[in-house]
Design a protein around this motif. Structure first.
Motif, PDB file in Angstrom:
ATOM      1  N   THR A  39     -17.208  18.242  28.210  1.00  0.00           N
ATOM      2  CA  THR A  39     -17.726  17.931  26.877  1.00  0.00           C
ATOM      3  C   THR A  39     -16.704  17.199  26.016  1.00  0.00           C
ATOM      4  N   CYS A  40     -15.491  17.746  25.916  1.00  0.00           N
ATOM      5  CA  CYS A  40     -14.488  17.168  25.015  1.00  0.00           C
ATOM      6  C   CYS A  40     -13.352  16.455  25.733  1.00  0.00           C
ATOM      7  N   GLY A  41     -13.173  16.728  27.034  1.00  0.00           N
ATOM      8  CA  GLY A  41     -12.109  16.084  27.797  1.00  0.00           C
ATOM      9  C   GLY A  41     -10.779  16.807  27.782  1.00  0.00           C
ATOM     10  N   ALA A  42     -10.709  17.995  27.153  1.00  0.00           N
ATOM     11  CA  ALA A  42      -9.460  18.763  27.173  1.00  0.00           C
ATOM     12  C   ALA A  42      -9.152  19.172  28.612  1.00  0.00           C
ATOM     13  N   VAL A  43      -7.859  19.243  28.926  1.00  0.00           N
ATOM     14  CA  VAL A  43      -7.418  19.567  30.285  1.00  0.00           C
ATOM     15  C   VAL A  43      -6.710  20.912  30.271  1.00  0.00           C
ATOM     16  N   TYR A  44      -7.096  21.784  31.206  1.00  0.00           N
ATOM     17  CA  TYR A  44      -6.427  23.072  31.366  1.00  0.00           C
ATOM     18  C   TYR A  44      -5.276  22.867  32.347  1.00  0.00           C
ATOM     19  N   HIS A  45      -4.048  22.984  31.823  1.00  0.00           N
ATOM     20  CA  HIS A  45      -2.851  22.724  32.619  1.00  0.00           C
ATOM     21  C   HIS A  45      -1.740  23.642  32.120  1.00  0.00           C
ATOM     22  N   ASP A  46      -0.950  24.173  33.036  1.00  0.00           N
ATOM     23  CA  ASP A  46       0.137  25.097  32.703  1.00  0.00           C
ATOM     24  C   ASP A  46      -0.367  26.308  31.907  1.00  0.00           C
ATOM     25  N   GLY A  47      -1.577  26.780  32.241  1.00  0.00           N
ATOM     26  CA  GLY A  47      -2.104  27.994  31.640  1.00  0.00           C
ATOM     27  C   GLY A  47      -2.681  27.853  30.255  1.00  0.00           C
ATOM     28  N   ARG A  48      -2.890  26.608  29.789  1.00  0.00           N
ATOM     29  CA  ARG A  48      -3.493  26.433  28.462  1.00  0.00           C
ATOM     30  C   ARG A  48      -4.234  25.107  28.391  1.00  0.00           C
ATOM     31  N   TRP A  49      -5.130  25.002  27.401  1.00  0.00           N
ATOM     32  CA  TRP A  49      -5.868  23.760  27.185  1.00  0.00           C
ATOM     33  C   TRP A  49      -4.985  22.776  26.419  1.00  0.00           C
ATOM     34  N   GLN A  50      -4.971  21.511  26.875  1.00  0.00           N
ATOM     35  CA  GLN A  50      -4.144  20.476  26.266  1.00  0.00           C
ATOM     36  C   GLN A  50      -4.910  19.157  26.245  1.00  0.00           C
ATOM     37  N   TRP A  51      -4.469  18.253  25.408  1.00  0.00           N
ATOM     38  CA  TRP A  51      -5.012  16.891  25.408  1.00  0.00           C
ATOM     39  C   TRP A  51      -4.149  16.059  26.347  1.00  0.00           C
ATOM     40  N   LEU A  52      -4.626  15.867  27.550  1.00  0.00           N
ATOM     41  CA  LEU A  52      -3.923  15.095  28.569  1.00  0.00           C
ATOM     42  C   LEU A  52      -4.899  14.121  29.204  1.00  0.00           C
ATOM     43  N   THR A  53      -4.364  13.174  29.953  1.00  0.00           N
ATOM     44  CA  THR A  53      -5.208  12.271  30.725  1.00  0.00           C
ATOM     45  C   THR A  53      -5.919  13.081  31.803  1.00  0.00           C
ATOM     46  N   ARG A  54      -7.175  12.782  32.007  1.00  0.00           N
ATOM     47  CA  ARG A  54      -7.968  13.527  32.996  1.00  0.00           C
ATOM     48  C   ARG A  54      -7.380  13.339  34.397  1.00  0.00           C
ATOM     49  N   PRO A  55      -6.972  14.426  35.034  1.00  0.00           N
ATOM     50  CA  PRO A  55      -6.425  14.321  36.388  1.00  0.00           C
ATOM     51  C   PRO A  55      -7.539  14.067  37.414  1.00  0.00           C
ATOM     52  N   GLU A  56      -7.165  13.432  38.505  1.00  0.00           N
ATOM     53  CA  GLU A  56      -8.121  13.225  39.590  1.00  0.00           C
ATOM     54  C   GLU A  56      -8.470  14.579  40.202  1.00  0.00           C
ATOM     55  N   HIS A  57      -9.675  14.716  40.654  1.00  0.00           N
ATOM     56  CA  HIS A  57     -10.152  15.908  41.361  1.00  0.00           C
ATOM     57  C   HIS A  57     -10.075  17.182  40.511  1.00  0.00           C
ATOM     58  N   ALA A  58     -10.138  17.043  39.197  1.00  0.00           N
ATOM     59  CA  ALA A  58     -10.116  18.229  38.337  1.00  0.00           C
ATOM     60  C   ALA A  58     -11.467  18.928  38.390  1.00  0.00           C
ATOM     61  N   LYS A  59     -11.419  20.232  38.369  1.00  0.00           N
ATOM     62  CA  LYS A  59     -12.636  21.038  38.322  1.00  0.00           C
ATOM     63  C   LYS A  59     -13.170  20.991  36.891  1.00  0.00           C
ATOM     64  N   GLU A  60     -14.491  20.899  36.725  1.00  0.00           N
ATOM     65  CA  GLU A  60     -15.073  20.863  35.389  1.00  0.00           C
ATOM     66  C   GLU A  60     -15.435  22.273  34.924  1.00  0.00           C
ATOM     67  N   VAL A  61     -14.910  22.632  33.761  1.00  0.00           N
ATOM     68  CA  VAL A  61     -15.155  23.931  33.145  1.00  0.00           C
ATOM     69  C   VAL A  61     -15.293  23.694  31.639  1.00  0.00           C
ATOM     70  N   VAL A  62     -16.354  24.197  31.043  1.00  0.00           N
ATOM     71  CA  VAL A  62     -16.525  24.052  29.595  1.00  0.00           C
ATOM     72  C   VAL A  62     -15.474  24.909  28.897  1.00  0.00           C
ATOM     73  N   CYS A  63     -14.727  24.299  27.986  1.00  0.00           N
ATOM     74  CA  CYS A  63     -13.659  25.014  27.283  1.00  0.00           C
ATOM     75  C   CYS A  63     -14.253  25.993  26.260  1.00  0.00           C
ATOM     76  N   THR A  64     -13.399  26.887  25.800  1.00  0.00           N
ATOM     77  CA  THR A  64     -13.804  27.914  24.852  1.00  0.00           C
ATOM     78  C   THR A  64     -14.386  27.305  23.573  1.00  0.00           C
ATOM     79  N   ALA A  65     -13.740  26.282  23.040  1.00  0.00           N
ATOM     80  CA  ALA A  65     -14.201  25.678  21.792  1.00  0.00           C
ATOM     81  C   ALA A  65     -15.584  25.048  21.963  1.00  0.00           C
ATOM     82  N   CYS A  66     -15.774  24.297  23.024  1.00  0.00           N
ATOM     83  CA  CYS A  66     -17.081  23.667  23.262  1.00  0.00           C
ATOM     84  C   CYS A  66     -18.158  24.712  23.525  1.00  0.00           C
ATOM     85  N   HIS A  67     -17.784  25.799  24.188  1.00  0.00           N
ATOM     86  CA  HIS A  67     -18.721  26.901  24.452  1.00  0.00           C
ATOM     87  C   HIS A  67     -19.178  27.516  23.131  1.00  0.00           C
TER      88      HIS A  67
END
Length: 164
Positions: A39-67
């Motif tokens: 929904t928003c493009g936030a990336v879960y990396h290093d145990g937290r949600w961050q604004w990063l470039t979308r990594p290849e082969h990332a699993k899609e999960v709706v973040c807490t805020a969008c939920h």
């Protein structure tokens, strides 16, 4: 006597959903990394949600805020009232939006859900308790007035009342 047969006592809080006393939107376990919110493009990396470039082969999960936004269930409310607030609504909302943009840049799960105005009152709903508290504090710091913070029993909900 079990919980269902003993009498209710004033000031006693019973969970709405027994077993889910904590925030139902909080992660129950770490997500696989990397994950991305579709929904928003936030990336879960290093145990937290961050604004990063979308990594290849990332699993899609709706973040807490969008939920929360999709469900319409805020974690924070900022009630803005009073003659000063009504007369200076533009400046007040500019400050609110400025602080929210700064918070969102650093903490992707802290966002404004809606800003609704009815008469002289404005209510800002947020996806996180920290943003609601910080917006109330910023209003008090910038424009004085009074600030009253009321937390829910588990501190997973806050209502900030600022008036001037």
């Amino acid at each position: 006597m079990n919980d269902h047969t003993r009498p209710f006592k004033p000031g006693e809080h019973k969970p709405v959903y027994p077993g889910l006393e904590d925030d139902p939107y909080a992660l129950r376990s770490k997500l696989s990394e990397p994950s991305v919110c579709p929904t928003c493009g936030a990336v879960y990396h290093d145990g937290r949600w961050q604004w990063l470039t979308r990594p290849e082969h990332a699993k899609e999960v709706v973040c807490t805020a969008c939920h929360r936004i999709a469900d319409g269930v805020p974690a924070g409310y900022v009630h803005i009232e009073g003659a000063f607030a009504a007369d200076h609504r533009k400046e007040v909302l500019e400050l609110v939006n400025h602080h929210a943009a700064r918070a969102r840049a650093e903490h992707p799960m802290e966002r404004i859900m809606a800003i609704e105005t009815e008469g002289d009152a404005t209510v800002v709903t947020t996806t996180g308790v920290h943003l609601a508290r910080d917006l109330g504090s910023a209003l008090k710091s910038a424009f004085q007035g009074t600030l009253d913070l009321k937390y829910g029993p588990s501190d997973k909900l806050v209502r900030a009342y600022w008036r001037r």
